[in-house]
Every structure is written in structure tokens, then in C-alpha cells.
Design a protein around this motif. Structure first.
Motif, PDB file in Angstrom:
ATOM      1  N   GLN A  57      33.278  30.611  -2.210  1.00 49.65           N
ATOM      2  CA  GLN A  57      33.815  30.428  -0.646  1.00 49.65           C
ATOM      3  C   GLN A  57      31.881  30.456  -0.107  1.00 49.65           C
ATOM      4  OE1 GLN A  57      35.927  31.127   1.195  1.00 49.65           O
ATOM      5  NE2 GLN A  57      34.971  30.413   2.370  1.00 49.65           N
ATOM      6  N   MET A  58      32.539  29.289   0.719  1.00 51.16           N
ATOM      7  CA  MET A  58      31.415  28.564   1.082  1.00 51.16           C
ATOM      8  C   MET A  58      31.032  28.543   3.002  1.00 51.16           C
ATOM      9  SD  MET A  58      30.563  25.216  -1.280  1.00 51.16           S
ATOM     10  CE  MET A  58      31.812  24.537  -0.425  1.00 51.16           C
ATOM     11  N   GLY A  79      31.517  24.019   9.096  1.00 50.55           N
ATOM     12  CA  GLY A  79      32.356  24.899   8.595  1.00 50.55           C
ATOM     13  C   GLY A  79      32.971  25.237   6.923  1.00 50.55           C
ATOM     14  N   SER A  80      34.169  25.339   6.687  1.00 50.49           N
ATOM     15  CA  SER A  80      33.990  26.570   5.481  1.00 50.49           C
ATOM     16  C   SER A  80      34.837  24.928   4.506  1.00 50.49           C
ATOM     17  CB  SER A  80      34.592  27.471   5.725  1.00 50.49           C
ATOM     18  OG  SER A  80      33.762  28.537   6.989  1.00 50.49           O
ATOM     19  N   LEU A  81      34.814  25.742   3.209  1.00 51.59           N
ATOM     20  CA  LEU A  81      35.658  24.883   2.235  1.00 51.59           C
ATOM     21  C   LEU A  81      36.005  26.511   1.124  1.00 51.59           C
ATOM     22  CD1 LEU A  81      33.875  21.591   1.252  1.00 51.59           C
ATOM     23  CD2 LEU A  81      36.318  22.406   2.259  1.00 51.59           C
ATOM     24  N   GLU A  90      38.148  22.529 -11.547  1.00 50.72           N
ATOM     25  CA  GLU A  90      37.306  22.341  -9.846  1.00 50.72           C
ATOM     26  C   GLU A  90      38.216  22.658  -9.173  1.00 50.72           C
ATOM     27  OE1 GLU A  90      33.650  21.555 -12.076  1.00 50.72           O
ATOM     28  OE2 GLU A  90      35.458  20.952 -12.199  1.00 50.72           O
ATOM     29  N   SER A  91      38.462  22.494  -8.165  1.00 53.18           N
ATOM     30  CA  SER A  91      39.611  22.479  -6.826  1.00 53.18           C
ATOM     31  C   SER A  91      39.105  22.630  -5.191  1.00 53.18           C
ATOM     32  CB  SER A  91      41.140  22.134  -6.966  1.00 53.18           C
ATOM     33  OG  SER A  91      41.180  23.609  -6.989  1.00 53.18           O
ATOM     34  N   GLY A  92      39.165  22.102  -4.335  1.00 54.28           N
ATOM     35  CA  GLY A  92      38.806  22.207  -3.283  1.00 54.28           C
ATOM     36  C   GLY A  92      37.601  21.629  -2.640  1.00 54.28           C
ATOM     37  N   GLY A  93      37.497  20.474  -3.282  1.00 53.73           N
ATOM     38  CA  GLY A  93      36.019  20.366  -2.829  1.00 53.73           C
ATOM     39  C   GLY A  93      36.598  19.444  -1.462  1.00 53.73           C
ATOM     40  N   GLY A  94      35.855  18.482  -0.371  1.00 57.61           N
ATOM     41  CA  GLY A  94      36.468  17.794   0.366  1.00 57.61           C
ATOM     42  C   GLY A  94      35.326  16.822   1.360  1.00 57.61           C
ATOM     43  N   LEU A  95      35.504  16.634   2.767  1.00 57.55           N
ATOM     44  CA  LEU A  95      34.975  16.757   3.572  1.00 57.55           C
ATOM     45  C   LEU A  95      35.321  17.517   4.763  1.00 57.55           C
ATOM     46  CD1 LEU A  95      32.835  15.134   5.672  1.00 57.55           C
ATOM     47  CD2 LEU A  95      34.850  13.361   6.168  1.00 57.55           C
TER      48      LEU A  95
END
Length: 123
Positions: free
Chosen positions: A81-82, A16-18, A6-11
Motif C-alpha cells: 500500500q503506497m 495519491g495512493s496505489l 505483480e499488478s496494481g501499478g499505474g499513473l
């Protein structure tokens, strides 16, 4: 054998969107049912979304209308897509896979898991 990364996580701030990605190694990616689970601190891991080998998908009520799961079989990748993120979406998000012969994906029947990626939504 399938490995999931997995990749793309964060704060991100609330609203907002991630976009999370899950890259799968191995052959026959299209023969796997793919999904995302999440686990918040102190809570059990829960199903977020599933996508079958085509585009048929399922979403947990808590994310329906805000999250979109998709897959690119040519790139052996599944995405989440969040949008309109909320503080209660804060969790470690895990990618999982199981054979399409199992008809659905659950915590119990998942054959492969990624290592997880942290998503933190601040208020």
C-alpha cells in the motif's frame, strides 16, 4: 518453484495512493520471505520493503511512514500500500521472494522475481 505476478501499478498524481499486489503460485508461501524492490530509470534496483512469514516488516527510509507491506498467506499474496506518493517514487516495482532460512531478503539472495509493474507519479 514459485512464480510471482505483480499488478496494481499505474499513473497517479503526487499525494495519491496505489496498492500493488503480488500473487505467488506454488506451495509453502508462508515459508518465503517476501519483499518489494523498485528501479527508477538510470538507477540501480533498491529495496523498498520486506515482510517475514508473520507480520514483521522492514522499510527503506525513503518510504517509511508512507508505504505498508502486508501478506495474506491464505491467498498467497503480498501487498504494498503506497500513500502520499511523490514523483521520486516513480519506478518499476518488483516483487521478490526467498526462503525464510536466509533470514533477510536482498537483491543477491532473492530466489524468485516478478516481471515488474510500472508506477508513475506525476507532479
Amino acid at each position: 518453484q514459485v512464480q510471482l505476478v505483480e499488478s496494481g501499478g499505474g499513473l497517479v498524481q503526487a499525494g495519491g495512493s496505489l496498492r500493488l499486489s503480488c500473487a505467488a503460485s506454488g506451495r509453502s508461501f508462508s515459508s518465503y520471505l517476501m519483499g518489494w524492490f523498485r528501479q527508477a530509470p538510470g538507477k540501480e534496483r533498491e529495496l523498498t520493503a520486506i515482510i517475514w512469514s508473520g507480520s514483521t516488516s522492514y522499510y527503506a527510509d525513503s518510504v517509511k511512514g508512507r508505504f505498508t507491506i502486508s501478506r495474506d498467506n491464505a491467498q498467497n499474496t503480498v501487498y504494498l500500500q503506497m500513500n502520499s506518493l511523490k514523483p521520486e517514487d516513480t519506478a518499476v516495482y518488483y516483487c521478490a521472494a526467498t526462503s525464510v532460512s536466509r533470514l533477510t531478503l536482498t537483491i543477491r539472495n532473492a530466489e524468485y522475481w516478478g516481471q515488474g509493474t510500472q508506477v508513475t507519479v506525476s507532479s
